[in-house]
Motif scaffolding. Structure first.
Motif, PDB file in Angstrom:
ATOM      1  N   THR A 192      -4.734   8.955   4.906  1.00 40.40           N
ATOM      2  CA  THR A 192      -5.186   7.735   5.466  1.00 40.40           C
ATOM      3  C   THR A 192      -4.123   7.439   6.663  1.00 40.40           C
ATOM      4  O   THR A 192      -2.859   7.222   6.412  1.00 40.40           O
ATOM      5  N   HIS A 203       0.984  -1.141  -0.035  1.00 40.85           N
ATOM      6  CA  HIS A 203      -0.064  -0.049  -0.174  1.00 40.85           C
ATOM      7  C   HIS A 203       0.856   1.213   0.037  1.00 40.85           C
ATOM      8  O   HIS A 203       0.309   2.511   0.059  1.00 40.85           O
ATOM      9  N   MET A 251       2.724   2.559   2.228  1.00 44.83           N
ATOM     10  CA  MET A 251       2.500   3.509   3.278  1.00 44.83           C
ATOM     11  C   MET A 251       3.911   3.583   4.176  1.00 44.83           C
ATOM     12  O   MET A 251       4.990   2.875   4.051  1.00 44.83           O
ATOM     13  N   LEU A 267      -3.465   4.834   9.907  1.00 46.22           N
ATOM     14  CA  LEU A 267      -3.843   3.909  10.647  1.00 46.22           C
ATOM     15  C   LEU A 267      -2.952   4.072  11.883  1.00 46.22           C
ATOM     16  O   LEU A 267      -1.878   3.679  12.025  1.00 46.22           O
ATOM     17  N   LYS A 313      -0.082   8.547   3.636  1.00 45.72           N
ATOM     18  CA  LYS A 313      -0.451   7.164   3.778  1.00 45.72           C
ATOM     19  C   LYS A 313       0.484   6.824   5.048  1.00 45.72           C
ATOM     20  O   LYS A 313       1.596   6.417   4.896  1.00 45.72           O
ATOM     21  N   HIS A 333      -0.264  12.640  -0.996  1.00 51.70           N
ATOM     22  CA  HIS A 333      -1.306  11.537  -0.397  1.00 51.70           C
ATOM     23  C   HIS A 333      -0.733  11.027   0.840  1.00 51.70           C
ATOM     24  O   HIS A 333       0.389  10.066   0.433  1.00 51.70           O
ATOM     25  N   ILE A 356     -10.134  12.744   4.477  1.00 50.38           N
ATOM     26  CA  ILE A 356      -9.387  12.033   5.474  1.00 50.38           C
ATOM     27  C   ILE A 356     -10.255  10.659   5.517  1.00 50.38           C
ATOM     28  O   ILE A 356     -11.540  10.898   5.433  1.00 50.38           O
ATOM     29  N   HIS A 357      -9.287   9.564   5.378  1.00 50.24           N
ATOM     30  CA  HIS A 357     -10.054   8.273   5.218  1.00 50.24           C
ATOM     31  C   HIS A 357      -9.660   7.228   6.360  1.00 50.24           C
ATOM     32  O   HIS A 357      -8.472   7.483   6.778  1.00 50.24           O
ATOM     33  N   SER A 416      -5.199  13.481  -0.321  1.00 53.84           N
ATOM     34  CA  SER A 416      -5.965  12.625   0.739  1.00 53.84           C
ATOM     35  C   SER A 416      -5.074  12.249   1.988  1.00 53.84           C
ATOM     36  O   SER A 416      -3.757  12.417   2.027  1.00 53.84           O
TER      37      SER A 416
END
Length: 138
Positions: free
Chosen positions: A118, A67, A69, A120, A94, A92, A137-138, A116
């Protein structure tokens, strides 16, 4: 003149979570704490979580790579975003861990340069930045 000076607030290096446990499991944890295996309930829970994460370390690494990230702490400053804007690029974000958008970043600059987000883990940013980027924001 006062010799008291204001110290900068230290950002927390962890996030508080809440979990629900059954009484039997909780009692078993308390027994292990009482017997000296762990210093407290939180110590037991952190150790158990690390053990589970260590058991999945290869899968996590492959997923992060797949991904694209970043793992750990990633700071985004006004200078970083100004450089992106000057280059005509869109970021973006991540991150697996903690992403921080500095307090000197204006909402307009964030909207112009961040396509964007993302995360976690946790995102630390002002309420104004989070509002400006709410749709990203996801």
């Amino acid at each position: 003149m006062s010799n008291v000076r204001q110290l900068r607030d230290k950002a927390p290096d962890s996030e508080k979570i809440t979990i629900n446990l059954g009484y039997v499991d909780l009692g078993r944890i308390d027994l292990l704490v009482q017997e000296g295996f762990y210093s407290n309930r939180s110590d037991f829970i952190r150790t158990a979580i690390r053990s589970q994460l260590n058991g999945h370390v290869d899968h996590v690494a492959r997923t992060i790579e797949r991904h694209t990230m970043e793992l750990g702490l990633r700071d985004y400053t006004s200078a970083d975003l100004e450089a992106l804007r000057a280059a005509g690029e869109v970021l973006h974000v991540k991150v697996v861990g903690l992403a921080r958008i500095a307090s000197d970043v204006m909402p307009e600059l964030a909207r112009e340069t961040i396509g964007s987000i993302t995360v976690l883990g946790a995102l630390q940013a002002s309420a104004e930045i989070k509002a400006a980027l709410a749709d990203r924001i996801h």
